[in-house]
Structure formats: structure tokens, C-alpha cells
Enzyme design. Sequence first.
Site, PDB file in Angstrom:
ATOM      1  N   GLU A 114      -1.403  -4.174   0.441  1.00 33.21           N
ATOM      2  CA  GLU A 114      -1.414  -4.970  -0.777  1.00 33.21           C
ATOM      3  C   GLU A 114      -2.619  -4.673  -1.660  1.00 33.21           C
ATOM      4  O   GLU A 114      -2.502  -4.536  -2.875  1.00 33.21           O
ATOM      5  CB  GLU A 114      -1.396  -6.453  -0.399  1.00 33.21           C
ATOM      6  CG  GLU A 114      -1.399  -7.385  -1.583  1.00 33.21           C
ATOM      7  CD  GLU A 114      -1.455  -8.825  -1.128  1.00 33.21           C
ATOM      8  OE1 GLU A 114      -1.925  -9.662  -1.902  1.00 33.21           O
ATOM      9  OE2 GLU A 114      -1.050  -9.100   0.018  1.00 33.21           O
ATOM     10  N   ASP A 115      -3.795  -4.589  -1.037  1.00 31.62           N
ATOM     11  CA  ASP A 115      -5.036  -4.449  -1.815  1.00 31.62           C
ATOM     12  C   ASP A 115      -5.392  -3.006  -2.144  1.00 31.62           C
ATOM     13  O   ASP A 115      -6.034  -2.733  -3.159  1.00 31.62           O
ATOM     14  CB  ASP A 115      -6.207  -5.078  -1.051  1.00 31.62           C
ATOM     15  CG  ASP A 115      -6.105  -6.596  -1.009  1.00 31.62           C
ATOM     16  OD1 ASP A 115      -5.228  -7.142  -1.702  1.00 31.62           O
ATOM     17  OD2 ASP A 115      -6.896  -7.224  -0.282  1.00 31.62           O
TER      18      ASP A 115
END
Length: 751
Positions: A114-115
Site C-alpha cells: 500500500e505505502d
Amino acid sequence: MDPTAADTATTSAPRKASPATPSGITLPPDQSLPATVGVASVTQLNNRLAEYLTASEMKKVKEAYRFSDEMHLGQVRRSGEPYICHPIAVAEICAEWKLDAQAIMAALLHDVMEDQDVQKDELIERFGAPVAALVDGLSKLDKLEFQTQVEHQAENFRKMLLAMARDVRVILVKLADRLHNMRTLDAMSPEKRRRIARETMEVYVPIAHRLGLNNIYRELQELAFAHLNPMRQRTLAKAVKAARGNRRELVSKILDAVKVTLNNGGIDAAIQGREKSLYGIYRKMRNKHLSFSQVLDVYGFRVVVDSFAECYVALGVLHSLYKPMPGKFKDYIAIPKLNGYQSLHTTLIGPYGTPVEFQIRTEEMNRVAEAGVAAHWLYKNQNAALTDLQQRTHAWLQSLLDIQHQTGDSAEFLEHVKVDLFPDSVYVFTPKSTIIALPRGATALDFAYTIHTDIGDRAVSAKINHVSAPLKTELRNGDIVAIEVSDDAQPTPNWLSFVRTGRARSAIRHHLRSINRDQAIELGEMLLEQALLSLELDAKLPQAMLDRLVADTGAKSADDIFADIGTGRRLATLVARHLQGLVESPATAKTEETHSDQKIKPMTISGEEPVSSVQLAGCCSPIPGDRLMGNLRRDQMLVVHTSDCDTARRYRAKEPGRWIDVRWAHDHASRSNCRIRVLVNDEKGLLARLAATINESDSNIVHVGMDEGRRDGPLTELRFTIQVEDRVHLARLMRNVRRVYGVERILRDRS
């Protein structure tokens, strides 16, 4: 990562391809992790993992840590800590449950997709498909386009819950992630704290409870309460601290007496005193309208014995020591809760008349009570008796997949799942004495769909305790239920108005959607014809009228409207009412007098119609017995007001042609919400007397509030939202309240 994570990260360095050692830390040559990273204790994590993982598994975990640290290099949390502290803390919580190496690796890697834009294929290549699947299930869907934040959030939860259904480790890591974020929520803004705490209370707390993770359930509940109601939490904490000193002697006296009595009875037991959680005290005060001093059972005791039989022997011994309170005994051993929880609960009258709650269970039951489904990992080498819990959990998780297959969109999916995520249950029996647990308020039709979707689809009636009953009959504890089926029966849109469980609702909607479009159109035409005939209108509509209907509703064609009626998306009655207005008043009426001359028969409602079609207006809160009028909106939703509602009168003056008369059916829904205002003398104990009187009048209090700004000398205005059957019931209740000493005036609130 959950919705808090995007807010906790403030700085993110671009992803580095260099294989250099992350964070400047030199890794030891063995399978240990580095000693410290920021404030996170890697040593403690390493020690926990070394207790049960093999050397080869430790090596894999070390590789996952190195990769995660490299990916999060330069990223910090709102608190200023290096971001890697968060994955380490999540992994440490998972290690307390002794989750396997794959789950620990997923905990360390849960934010890299996600990051840092790490692709799933890369994770598969580095750490294997199972770990990559876990991480993927934990990752949010930030890269997709959504029309609304609600849709975005619903899709995130749907993805997480479906991943959980395939592998329960997803939700265990997710709960660990949410727990650490809640523990470190102080760094967030007050608005975000409240949003995250509310989401935790609505979704994650029920999931933890449903899976039997009671320790996590209680801690998440306490943390969410502290951020949602900080003043109340602090006030209660102060009161409990003061009461703790006052009741220490009483608790010690009870503990000594119980130990002696059990020893004399030949029972070797471990006895623990426990204090009710602050949220538990607050919930009891709110639901039962008690002051803190009236919540006497702040303390309770847990008795852990060696065997199943000793649970009941200990119960008898305790009942010989103190008198049991009637109606306060529950046997969760014979009938476990949905999450596998087993224990005997009894409340006894202790010294000085103080109620004292006891929980009696075996050591094995205690393990499951604390760890729930995670006990599968915690005690898998010692305990072979958890298969029943695992089977129940698997059945519930499988039902998520069933709902997914039957559901049209993510918001609807989340709605169905939320319905099933609450602790109160009713237990009924099949004719073969199999126990079925259902949510409180479930009907015979919910029971049918719980047995099998095919049984529900073909259900025609039920027998409850050997007596014939309609499918909409609400079930009670101990009912024996049998379903009668017919090959000619099939679900109808009306069923959606009374089923309670997500499984039943999704199955009905799935069947209605799966009807052949031609059949749906045919069914819709038939239902609309019946509705038009009931209004004494010609069932055969001219093409010009159909064209006008299509234009008003925004549909693409008349067939689309018929198909919507046939599949339950629209109510035929409301479409017919719309057409009635077009037939009898082709041009929009200009005055209310013109409208009143129209001889339109009132529409009948029962209060059980789907909220997507009929809504009771919040401004005037109609109850059975009120004279009604309804605003037929262009989307064919009917909003029902009382005929003397000021808000309705203003809107009716602007657009009189869209208003129709409405009346209550004789078999209306049993309870409706109603607001009353009570002007009282501000004196001690009055609120308790009012609550008792309302309860004695066979009404339930939904909400109570006091407007400090509205005072008339020494008088104070209290506002209640109560549930009543009709106007007669309300009048009787108001007479009873008016007699309470200290009440000066009472009136129904129509503002």
C-alpha cells in the site's frame, strides 16, 4: 494496514533498490533480529518468536523484517517514531498468539504494498504465495477510483472480510494492526480520533467478539470509548478508582468466603477477582438508566476448575453460600455462544445485599474465552478439543463467501455482514434437537435460510412449537422450529421487509436479481396492474402515460421499471400512486385546495415496509393512530408525516401535487419511536423514577437527554425518545409520567 495508517505516516521516502543494510543496522549472523529499532523492541519480538519458531522459520522472518525496514526507510509516524516500529509492534501482538511464521511475515510486510508500491508478484517471488496473499488481503484499495468515501470504505472492508473468509489469519493480523494504531491514536487530530474510534467500535470490536478474541475485544472497546467519549471515560475512571478503595474490604471478604467454601466442597479452583470495564459500566448505566452508585456489580469473580463436571458442582456450592438472583443464571456450557465461548454465569446476593457476578469454567474454556479462534495456534499442540469452535468459525466465514456470491455491491455486502456482527443471540431448535443460533429479532424465514438457501427459497410457512405460524414470526429462545416447503414457492420482494440476517437478505436479493429479465418484467407488470386496480384505475396504461412515467423516474424504458418492480427494487404501490397523480391531475396542482378535491384513496402502511421505499419522517415521528400524509418523491420513495406536521405543511404548500393521504394498517408494526419532553423540578433521583415509570408503562427508552440551556426558573427540560405501540399506549404512558412527583409538565415533541 487499516484506515488509520494513511494518516499516521507523514513522510515517505521513495522506494530504494539498493540492497544496503536498512536503517544502518548490522544484522547478526544468526537467525536473530536486530536488537532495537527506534522505540520498538525487536529483541522482545525475537525472544517471543524463538520460543516456538524453528531456525529456518526465524531466518524467513528475518528476511521479511529486512525487506520491510528497507521499504519504510525514511518514513515516520505522526508521533515521530520510525515507521518500522509499527510493523514490529503488530508482529509482536501476533507473536503473543503464537501465529505461524507466514502470519508474522505478513504482519511485518502488511504496509509495503500500500505505502511503497511493492507488487504482489515480487512478494510471491521473495516470500511465497501464502505470505503474498495475506499481505494482499491486508492492503487497501487506494489505487482504484470510487465515487464516494462510503463506497471506498465499504470496498476495503469487503476485500478484507473475503480474504478473512479464505484465511482467518488475515483478520488476526488486521486486528493486531488496528490494536496498535488505537494504542497510539493520541498523535492524531481529535476529528480523526473520533472517526477511527467510531469505525473501530462499529466494525472491529464486533469482529473480535465474533471470533472470541475477548482480550482484544475488551481493549479495543475501552480505547474506542476513551476517544469517543473522553469526558465520560475520565469521570467513570475517577469514580471507579474511588469505589475500588471503598469496596476492597468487601471484595476481600467475598474472596475468602468463596475459597473456604469451595475447599470444603472438595473443589480445587483458581479464583480471580475482576473489575468491570469502564465501557461495560457506562453501557449498563446508559441502557438501564442507572447512576454509578446504582451499578453495584462493578466487581466479579472468575472460578476456574479442573473438569466439566466440577463447573456444575462449584455452581451448587456457590449457591449454598449466597442466594442466587432470579433470572440471572446463564448456561453457556450447554449452549455455547456463537464465538465458542463457554462458561456458567450466575449473579448472587453477597454481603450487605451487594450483587456479585461469578463466571465458572474449566482451564480449557478459559483459554478459548480469552483467545477465541487464535487458541487454534496458541494451544494446538496441547488441545484437540477446539474442533467445534473451528467448525463454527469456518461456517461463519463460509457464509461471508456465500453472501459475496449473492450480493451486488460492496456497500450492500458490508450492510449484510454488519447485521450478523453483534453479540446478542437467540437459540432455537430443529425438530431433531439441533441448536441453531440466530441474531435476536430473527424470524422463521431467517431460520429457513440458515438451514439451507434452498429451504428458504421454497418456504411457505413454519411450525413453531408444533403450532402453525407465518414466516415473519419472530423467534424466541427455546423455540422448536420446522419449515414447510413447496416446489412452487419462491422468494418475493415483501420478504425483504422482515428478514433479519444478512444471509437471508442477500439470498432473497440474489434470487430476485437472478430471475430472467423477461420473467421479471412480466412479474412487475402483473404487480403494477394489481396495484392500479386496487386504486380503481385502468390497468392498461396508454403509451403517453408510460413515457411520462419513464421521464419522471429517470429510467431508460418502461421495461426497466417493470423489471425493478419484479425484482423488489421498487414498490408497485408507490409507482401506482405516482401514476394516479398523473391520471387525475395531469398538470401540476397549483393549490392545496385543488389537491384536496381529488378523491384519492389513502395508501395503507404497516411500518414494516423497506426503508428504501417508505420512511417515517424524523421531524414529527408518526406513530400508529396519528393522521398521516405522505410526500411521494420523484424517485418513488414515500416520506410519511403526521397531518399536523409544520415541516410537511410548508413543503406541501410548495408542491401539493406530490402529496397523498396515508393511513396505518390494522396489523401495524408493534413499536414506533416517539419523542416526549418533560419539564421537571431539578431534584435527586427524579430521572430514576421517570425511567422506572416508563418501564412500568411497557415502553422502552431509546434515548434520554437534558437541555441545560432550556430552564424555567428551577425547572429543567428532559427529552426522551421512547417506543410505543400507538397513540393510546402513548397517552397512557404520559398519564403515568404526569403523576410522578416532581413532574410539572409533559408533552409530545413534534419539533
